[in-house]
Design an enzyme around this catalytic site. Structure first.
Site, PDB file in Angstrom:
ATOM      1  N   PHE A   1      -9.202  -2.608   0.892  1.00 60.76           N
ATOM      2  CA  PHE A   1     -10.149  -2.195   1.931  1.00 60.76           C
ATOM      3  C   PHE A   1      -9.590  -0.912   2.546  1.00 60.76           C
ATOM      4  O   PHE A   1      -8.367  -0.779   2.690  1.00 60.76           O
ATOM      5  CB  PHE A   1     -10.284  -3.274   3.014  1.00 60.76           C
ATOM      6  CG  PHE A   1     -11.114  -4.455   2.602  1.00 60.76           C
ATOM      7  CD1 PHE A   1     -12.461  -4.537   2.945  1.00 60.76           C
ATOM      8  CD2 PHE A   1     -10.570  -5.481   1.849  1.00 60.76           C
ATOM      9  CE1 PHE A   1     -13.237  -5.618   2.557  1.00 60.76           C
ATOM     10  CE2 PHE A   1     -11.335  -6.570   1.452  1.00 60.76           C
ATOM     11  CZ  PHE A   1     -12.674  -6.643   1.810  1.00 60.76           C
TER      12      PHE A   1
ATOM     13  N   HIS B   1     -12.093  -5.210   8.027  1.00 62.05           N
ATOM     14  CA  HIS B   1     -12.782  -5.033   6.752  1.00 62.05           C
ATOM     15  C   HIS B   1     -14.038  -4.202   6.951  1.00 62.05           C
ATOM     16  O   HIS B   1     -15.012  -4.347   6.223  1.00 62.05           O
ATOM     17  CB  HIS B   1     -13.125  -6.400   6.132  1.00 62.05           C
ATOM     18  CG  HIS B   1     -11.926  -7.224   5.768  1.00 62.05           C
ATOM     19  ND1 HIS B   1     -11.195  -7.924   6.693  1.00 62.05           N
ATOM     20  CD2 HIS B   1     -11.311  -7.436   4.580  1.00 62.05           C
ATOM     21  CE1 HIS B   1     -10.187  -8.544   6.090  1.00 62.05           C
ATOM     22  NE2 HIS B   1     -10.236  -8.275   4.816  1.00 62.05           N
TER      23      HIS B   1
ATOM     24  N   GLU C   1       0.815  -1.219   0.000  1.00 58.48           N
ATOM     25  CA  GLU C   1       0.000   0.000   0.000  1.00 58.48           C
ATOM     26  C   GLU C   1       0.844   1.263   0.000  1.00 58.48           C
ATOM     27  O   GLU C   1       0.478   2.271  -0.616  1.00 58.48           O
ATOM     28  CB  GLU C   1      -0.958   0.008   1.203  1.00 58.48           C
ATOM     29  CG  GLU C   1      -2.185  -0.878   1.049  1.00 58.48           C
ATOM     30  CD  GLU C   1      -1.890  -2.360   1.140  1.00 58.48           C
ATOM     31  OE1 GLU C   1      -0.769  -2.712   1.569  1.00 58.48           O
ATOM     32  OE2 GLU C   1      -2.749  -3.175   0.789  1.00 58.48           O
TER      33      GLU C   1
HETATM   34  C1  LIG Z   1      -1.631  -5.029   3.759  1.00 57.57           C
HETATM   35  C2  LIG Z   1      -2.711  -5.807   3.097  1.00 57.57           C
HETATM   36  N1  LIG Z   1      -3.074  -5.495   1.838  1.00 57.57           N
HETATM   37  C3  LIG Z   1      -4.048  -6.176   1.198  1.00 57.57           C
HETATM   38  C4  LIG Z   1      -4.700  -7.204   1.824  1.00 57.57           C
HETATM   39  C5  LIG Z   1      -5.819  -7.985   1.096  1.00 57.57           C
HETATM   40  N2  LIG Z   1      -5.409  -9.372   0.867  1.00 57.57           N
HETATM   41  C6  LIG Z   1      -5.731 -10.363   1.718  1.00 57.57           C
HETATM   42  S1  LIG Z   1      -5.019 -11.825   1.315  1.00 57.57           S
HETATM   43  C7  LIG Z   1      -4.315 -11.166  -0.079  1.00 57.57           C
HETATM   44  C8  LIG Z   1      -3.450 -12.011  -0.951  1.00 57.57           C
HETATM   45  C9  LIG Z   1      -2.360 -12.644  -0.127  1.00 57.57           C
HETATM   46  O1  LIG Z   1      -1.457 -13.327  -0.921  1.00 57.57           O
HETATM   47  P1  LIG Z   1      -0.318 -14.190  -0.268  1.00 57.57           P
HETATM   48  O2  LIG Z   1       0.466 -13.369   0.696  1.00 57.57           O
HETATM   49  O3  LIG Z   1       0.430 -14.840  -1.355  1.00 57.57           O
HETATM   50  O4  LIG Z   1      -1.081 -15.273   0.620  1.00 57.57           O
HETATM   51  P2  LIG Z   1      -2.138 -16.358   0.100  1.00 57.57           P
HETATM   52  O5  LIG Z   1      -3.498 -15.750   0.242  1.00 57.57           O
HETATM   53  O6  LIG Z   1      -1.801 -16.699  -1.288  1.00 57.57           O
HETATM   54  O7  LIG Z   1      -1.964 -17.501   1.035  1.00 57.57           O
HETATM   55  C10 LIG Z   1      -4.630  -9.804  -0.190  1.00 57.57           C
HETATM   56  C11 LIG Z   1      -4.157  -8.910  -1.258  1.00 57.57           C
HETATM   57  C12 LIG Z   1      -4.320  -7.473   3.143  1.00 57.57           C
HETATM   58  N3  LIG Z   1      -4.916  -8.434   3.851  1.00 57.57           N
HETATM   59  N4  LIG Z   1      -3.336  -6.775   3.755  1.00 57.57           N
END
Ligand SMILES: Cc1ncc(C[n+]2csc(CCOP(=O)(O)OP(=O)(O)O)c2C)c(N)n1
Ligand SMILES: Cc1ncc(C[n+]2csc(CCOP(=O)(O)OP(=O)(O)O)c2C)c(N)n1
Ligand SMILES: [Mg+2]
Ligand SMILES: [Mg+2]
Lengths: 327, 327, 327, 327
Positions: free
Chosen positions: B84, B130, B61
């Site tokens: 969010f 959220h 972000e």
């Molecule tokens: C700082 C932040 N930005 C965006 C999100 C929204 N978000 C939740 S899970 C996700 C993808 C996560 O990818 P990864 O770290 O590869 O874990 P995976 O879900 O594949 O296990 C996103 C973008 C978040 N939770 N926290």
């Protein structure tokens, strides 16, 4: 005498002398600031780059006006090389209206869009995502412009560093990241802030090359920078250049720097980028006494003129505390 | 010509039209490209404009905001999506220190026309991370504009205004309204100017000031009170900074009683500022204390019974109106 | 026994004594170790307690807070230093989302006894990034406590209270006071309880509520008004969250007039909340509007003329008191 | 049949069967949750780790109660293995008082200090500085405890990742960083979020080892983890283990995952960690039909019991929306 370099990017004598002039000017500017602080004429915390000038000169020399630089707190010289008038720069340090920020800032937090200079906040590393954004626009436009983003080795531990370099890697942006590794972040030595010797290895995490070089050798810096800039201009993506160097003064002019030894300082002073380069130029008959005097004279009168202008420039008007908040 | 659109579709349409109108507009964020955004706000844009104008970023972000600022400095108009609003805390420094201060510290020589879209608000079973309503943090910081539409019409019109505004604008879109708010939206440019509130219901007895997802239950509560003989004027702020003082004072001078309703927590929510300003500038017009009915000073719990216990609704708002009318 | 201590020395003494008292207390931050802190607040601690309890961190505000939270979960009582309060924006997410919510989301099964020390405030020629007053952001977030001492006595007593408190406490220490505030400080444990304001001056005509560096000029202004026949009661909040409503109401019920003075900007500064609460709960006691005299909604400029133009001082506070008294 | 491994850390048949049980239980738990979401009985966004179980089992197996884990959103199984009762875990997902958070959260944002489980916020990467802080306390105490911190490859692009791993490297903390590289961050494939193939190389930036392994082979994960844990326990510092894997379901149960191909999913399903391990155990006569039936029966009754308990557990009381904010 330094070894003769096989250089890919040739420099003619006039260019070498110009680089020499910049080294001298930047050194003199910072030294004058240091005096002005002691005299109480400049009130702000001044962060000099004395000892590190070869990095700025080697990387900025030959940049185009429509390339962008993103300097940090010690990189006043980059502002000058990119075209800010010395008098304006000095006025900025005096907090005068004739400065970049109308007196709102006395450091390097102000930029000049027309000259391709970004002025960062104080927050270390926060310039790097902005630099990536600038470079992204060049990529969108398919121009051959580049961005140079500077940061200290200490700033390379900040989250923004990671997020920015990662983005630059993904998009293979036209950007050169220049680390000024001066061994200390304020009082904290390298080994207490990272468990590696070379910041350059961090580039591997982002899918581009990193290289560690002697940051006190202006020609080494120039050659490496030119290579990286050429790569960036031709779609080859980012490069991280780590320049090993040392800051002679304290973190700011208020810092006595007791956290380091006299021997260490003396050792690094013996690697002063200016005499090294002077010898190089003399031995190649690029520089003689006459030219040296000329250049030193120009430097002195430029700085004197800048101080003169800044001292007599108008103070800001109180109203300017609350203007320019919104466009 | 106008058509019925959901709030979410209105946002999408604004993005589409602005990107068609101005090649300098682009969007970036997590999952905004191929996926079309976590909520679908950018659906179809990737196909229409390609990956250089609809940029799927890594999770970062701070970089997303910083990159936007860099692009804005080169004349672009980036629209950054926080997946969010809750995650805006991770890009906080770039917003409050980099974007908000840039024009000021540049002496008025540049501006930062970015939009940060932030899907906010609860009542969607989202729990602590959220459901947040972080608008007050940004209202507190000079140099930023903050908007929070409550209707499809405004969602479109304010987003267009935000994109065309030369300042950083934080655009809070309420998730509860995405599919629940539906309304007529004109084709083409129906700009809703930043800084102008809307009177959603006329009334001479009490003024209710609110915004976002609280507009609907406020109107419902006003209707109930009407049956009890109390006519409530409902003002939808739409813009939180700069908020529409004239509209507020106009209404207050008629009703002499003000209730502020918001989903953000009470302490230093926007209601605090509105109350303080009303008292400072229109004290003699008050027949009763300015009252606030807000989310309590707590976090957003997940379980339905907890979530509903904390959120203001038509019942609780009606009660607050009754208290105020009876004062 | 008591002795004369500067505000800065009082902070240092509190740290020293708490670290001696409780082996679970440790400090971390940039330059807090060998260097003793940018302002010297941790001087001598490294020598006394060694590098595992006086931890020089890399530049990484987010990690500094996060590490503190992790240590707190294992029963430690970390005191994290932000080098300047301005940089707290870089650790913002860890404070507002990680620390502030932990106990709540753990169902009450854990707490986060961390202290974040944040040197804040202007009037020190620091410019935009070394003068900020970010307290309101944290007052707005449930789960945090916020303190802001104005005297040496309180600097010591509140820091001790903060360290012993089981919740995350943001401790704003005002840089202007470091060497300018001096006063008697008892040896040993003179805890100043969190949540209790101090009446710095009695008066029956007007109540002035303030905190931090604004206490001194407020008292000066009150003395001037006294010569004009107006007696001002000056309340020093000391704790901003939870603030001492009783003390405020007690005074107000006597004077029926309130002025709030703070160095933070006006819009959604703490004055907004205090005004709103007073109006909500003590409307009938007000003979005049609650007034605010604060920093204007702008950033902190460097040049002396600009800085002084924006900061409230004894003159401007006296004027505000006169306006209120004459209402 | 998988090749016979030369293993350094020996496992007896009972242990192998226990690991098998955990694989089955975690799979079954997530699968049941998926059904419960479709039935509308669980309201929250559920993020299953189906397909990734070998990572949790291989890393958590054999951990001590007073070691600490810092799981992320897909790591429900880690909570179970570290000792949270299945009924309590299921109650958490149902938002019941009997859950970890008293109904305030329906995901994994709640921890259990007594069991050495940290519950992160939603902010990806924000668990890593906390993990470093936990590990720092073990180092202070000179115990041989360890911390395991999990994160997705997407989260490895966040600033907090960088700051945390850097600190861990500087202090050679007793911590193992486990990257679950499931190829996607929500909809964004690896190659759009980083310009490298192996997250493991990032360890080099922090001065410790990184290794990329087959995350679907529970024994490979176990052996690697045991090596890293032994190193951490004996003062050898951190290790980054990147486990290559794949998530079978969408990002959450609401995500149809159209951004990937059926072939890709099928390929990865053919590498399902459970049948692979089943075959391994059968061929070595560790597992027979009888034992398989026993284990499957135990799994079924455990899950049934957990659902039963959660369904009939008490809903939170409205008051709990505002309790547990302060200790
Ligand atoms: C700082 C932040 N930005 C965006 C999100 C929204 N978000 C939740 S899970 C996700 C993808 C996560 O990818 P990864 O770290 O590869 O874990 P995976 O879900 O594949 O296990 C996103 C973008 C978040 N939770 N926290
Ligand atoms: C985010 C942030 N934290 C702390 C500071 C305070 N600070 C200013 S310069 C500095 C040291 C910087 O070290 P380095 O990046 O190596 O640059 P150098 O000063 O050595 O050129 C620190 C800690 C800051 N400006 N920003
Ligand atoms: Mg340095
Ligand atoms: Mg992933």
């Amino acid at each position: 005498m330094p070894p003769i370099k096989r250089t890919k990017f040739k420099l003619v004598p006039e260019q070498l002398l110009e680089m020499f002039y910049w080294l001298k000017l930047i050194r003199a500017f910072d030294e004058r600031l240091s005096v002005l602080v002691k005299q109480g004429k400049v009130r702000s915390g001044v962060y000099t780059g004395i000892g590190q000038e070869a990095i700025i000169v080697g990387t900025c020399y030959g940049l185009r006006r429509d390339d962008y630089i993103c300097p940090l707190h010690r990189d006043l010289g980059a502002f000058l090389m990119k075209g800010v008038e010395p008098g304006m720069m000095m006025s900025q340090m005096f907090g005068k209206t004739a400065g970049l920020s109308k007196g709102r800032d006395s450091a390097l937090h102000s930029g000049v869009p027309d000259l391709g200079i970004f002025g960062n906040t104080s927050m270390l590393g926060a310039n790097l995502p902005v630099a990536a954004g600038l470079a992204f626009t060049y990529k969108m436009e398919k121009t051959d412009n580049v961005v140079i983003a500077y940061f200290g080795e200490g700033a390379s531990n900040v989250g923004d560093f990671h997020e920015a370099l990662n983005f630059a890697g993904v998009h293979q942006l036209p950007i050169v990241f220049v680390c000024e590794n001066n061994q200390y972040a304020y009082s904290v030595p390298l080994e207490k802030s990272m468990a590696i010797d070379d910041v350059a290895v961090r580039a591997e995490s982002y899918g581009f090359d990193g290289v560690a070089i002697n940051g006190n050798d202006v020609l080494a810096v120039y050659q490496t920078a030119q290579g990286a800039l050429a790569r960036a201009r031709t779609g080859g993506g980012p490069t991280l250049i780590e320049c090993k160097t040392y800051r002679w003064h304290g973190h700011s002019e208020h810092d006595k720097a007791f956290y380091r030894t006299d021997e260490e300082l003396a050792m690094w002073k013996s690697r002063d980028p200016i005499p090294t380069f002077t010898t190089y130029l003399r031995e190649r008959h690029v520089l003689d006494e006459q030219k040296l005097n000329d250049i030193e004279g120009r430097v002195r009168s430029t700085i004197d003129g800048a101080v003169e202008l800044a001292m007599h420039a108008a103070d800001p008007v109180p109203e300017d505390a609350v203007t320019d908040l919104y466009a | 010509m106008s058509k019925e659109l959901s709030y979410l579709d209105a946002i999408r349409e604004a993005l589409l039209e602005e990107m068609q109108r101005d090649p300098k507009v682009f969007v970036l964020g997590e999952d905004v490209g191929v996926y079309g955004g976590a909520f679908g706000a950018t659906q179809g844009l990737y196909e229409a404009f390609g990956e250089m104008r609809v940029v799927d970023t890594p999770i970062s972000e701070s970089a997303i905001v910083g990159i936007s600022i860099g692009a804005a400095l080169r004349g672009y108009r980036p629209v950054a999506e926080m997946q969010f609003a809750d995650f805006i805390s991770c890009g906080f420094d770039q917003i409050v220190n980099q974007a908000a201060t840039l024009r000021y510290r540049y002496g008025g020589r540049a501006s930062v026309p970015i939009v940060v879209r932030a899907p906010s608000g609860g009542n969607v079973g989202g729990g602590l991370y959220h459901s947040q309503n972080p608008e007050a943090w940004f209202v507190h910081r000079a140099g930023l504009k903050v908007v929070a539409p409550s209707t499809s019409y405004d969602a479109k019109g304010l987003l267009k205004a935000a994109i065309r505004d030369d300042n950083p604008v934080i655009y809070f879109e309420h998730k509860y309204l995405y599919r629940r708010a539906k309304g007529a939206v004109p084709e083409g440019d129906a700009i809703v100017p930043i800084g102008v509130a809307a009177v959603r219901r006329d009334g001479a007895d009490v003024t209710l000031i609110t915004y976002g997802a609280m507009v609907m239950p406020s109107l419902e509560a006003a209707d109930r009170l009407s049956k009890e003989g109390v006519e409530t004027e409902v003002i939808d702020l739409r813009t939180l900074m700069p908020y529409d003082k004239d509209a507020i004072f106009r209404s207050l001078e008629k009703t002499n009683r003000v209730l502020i309703v918001h989903e953000d927590v009470k302490t230093l929510g926007i209601g605090a500022e509105l109350s303080a300003v009303i008292v400072e500038e229109r004290f003699e017009h008050l027949d009763a204390p300015v009252m606030r009915h807000t989310y309590p000073d707590t976090h957003q719990p997940f379980a339905q019974v907890l979530e509903q216990a904390a959120l203001p609704n038509a019942n609780t708002i009606a009660d607050a109106l009754r208290r105020l009318a009876a004062y």
